[in-house]
Design an enzyme around this catalytic site. Structure first.
Site, PDB file in Angstrom:
ATOM      1  CE1 TYR A  18      -4.053   2.081   0.567  1.00 30.90           C
ATOM      2  CE2 TYR A  18      -2.458   3.439   1.735  1.00 30.90           C
ATOM      3  CZ  TYR A  18      -3.691   3.282   1.137  1.00 30.90           C
ATOM      4  OH  TYR A  18      -4.570   4.337   1.100  1.00 30.90           O
ATOM      5  CG  HIS A  22      -0.680   5.555  -1.543  1.00 34.57           C
ATOM      6  ND1 HIS A  22      -1.141   4.256  -1.541  1.00 34.57           N
ATOM      7  CD2 HIS A  22      -1.782   6.345  -1.631  1.00 34.57           C
ATOM      8  CE1 HIS A  22      -2.463   4.264  -1.617  1.00 34.57           C
ATOM      9  NE2 HIS A  22      -2.873   5.514  -1.680  1.00 34.57           N
ATOM     10  CE1 TYR A  41      -6.802  11.402   1.052  1.00 32.38           C
ATOM     11  CE2 TYR A  41      -7.079  11.950  -1.251  1.00 32.38           C
ATOM     12  CZ  TYR A  41      -7.343  11.126  -0.177  1.00 32.38           C
ATOM     13  OH  TYR A  41      -8.147  10.024  -0.345  1.00 32.38           O
ATOM     14  CD1 TRP A  76      -6.397   5.104  -6.153  1.00 29.68           C
ATOM     15  CD2 TRP A  76      -4.407   4.975  -7.148  1.00 29.68           C
ATOM     16  NE1 TRP A  76      -5.448   5.052  -5.171  1.00 29.68           N
ATOM     17  CE2 TRP A  76      -4.210   4.973  -5.761  1.00 29.68           C
ATOM     18  CE3 TRP A  76      -3.297   4.899  -7.985  1.00 29.68           C
ATOM     19  CZ2 TRP A  76      -2.947   4.903  -5.176  1.00 29.68           C
ATOM     20  CZ3 TRP A  76      -2.044   4.826  -7.406  1.00 29.68           C
ATOM     21  CH2 TRP A  76      -1.875   4.833  -6.019  1.00 29.68           C
ATOM     22  CD1 TRP A  77     -10.615   4.235  -6.065  1.00 30.88           C
ATOM     23  CD2 TRP A  77     -12.598   4.093  -7.056  1.00 30.88           C
ATOM     24  NE1 TRP A  77     -11.364   5.293  -5.637  1.00 30.88           N
ATOM     25  CE2 TRP A  77     -12.589   5.231  -6.227  1.00 30.88           C
ATOM     26  CE3 TRP A  77     -13.749   3.810  -7.791  1.00 30.88           C
ATOM     27  CZ2 TRP A  77     -13.689   6.068  -6.093  1.00 30.88           C
ATOM     28  CZ3 TRP A  77     -14.843   4.643  -7.660  1.00 30.88           C
ATOM     29  CH2 TRP A  77     -14.811   5.761  -6.821  1.00 30.88           C
TER      30      TRP A  77
END
Length: 104
Positions: A18, A22, A41, A76-77
């Site tokens: 993960y 990112h 963010y 992306w999802w």
């Protein structure tokens, strides 16, 4: 600005993956987020409970919600669905949090 916070989960064996995905996020996704009024963010990991705590400041709910309809967000999802619980549309399962305190 509207401050938002929400919680997601990451699969127990996918914490490092993960973070790798990112670091950094796709430039085109970063551009879409900024174009839709997202600022500051951040995503934090609670490794013991496999929880992701996210905060973001947005300019409007409508612009923030429109991100989900973009092609890059949908890609992306799809890219992330194998490492975190996801909805049928591939969006991450998330729970919005209620702000109970803020000190500026």
């Amino acid at each position: 600005m509207i401050r938002k916070a929400f919680v997601m989960q990451v699969n127990p064996d996918a914490h490092e993956e993960y973070q790798r995905r990112h670091s950094p996020i796709w430039p085109e996704l970063e551009a879409v987020l900024k174009q839709h009024g997202a600022h500051h963010y951040a995503i934090w990991l609670d490794a013991q409970r496999h929880l992701l705590f996210a905060t973001v400041e947005i300019e409007s709910e409508a612009r923030w919600n429109a991100v989900a309809q973009t092609e890059v967000c949908q890609r992306w999802w799809k890219h992330m669905r194998e490492i975190m619980p996801s909805n049928p549309d591939n969006s991450p399962v998330s729970q919005e949090l209620k702000n109970v305190f803020y000190l500026e």
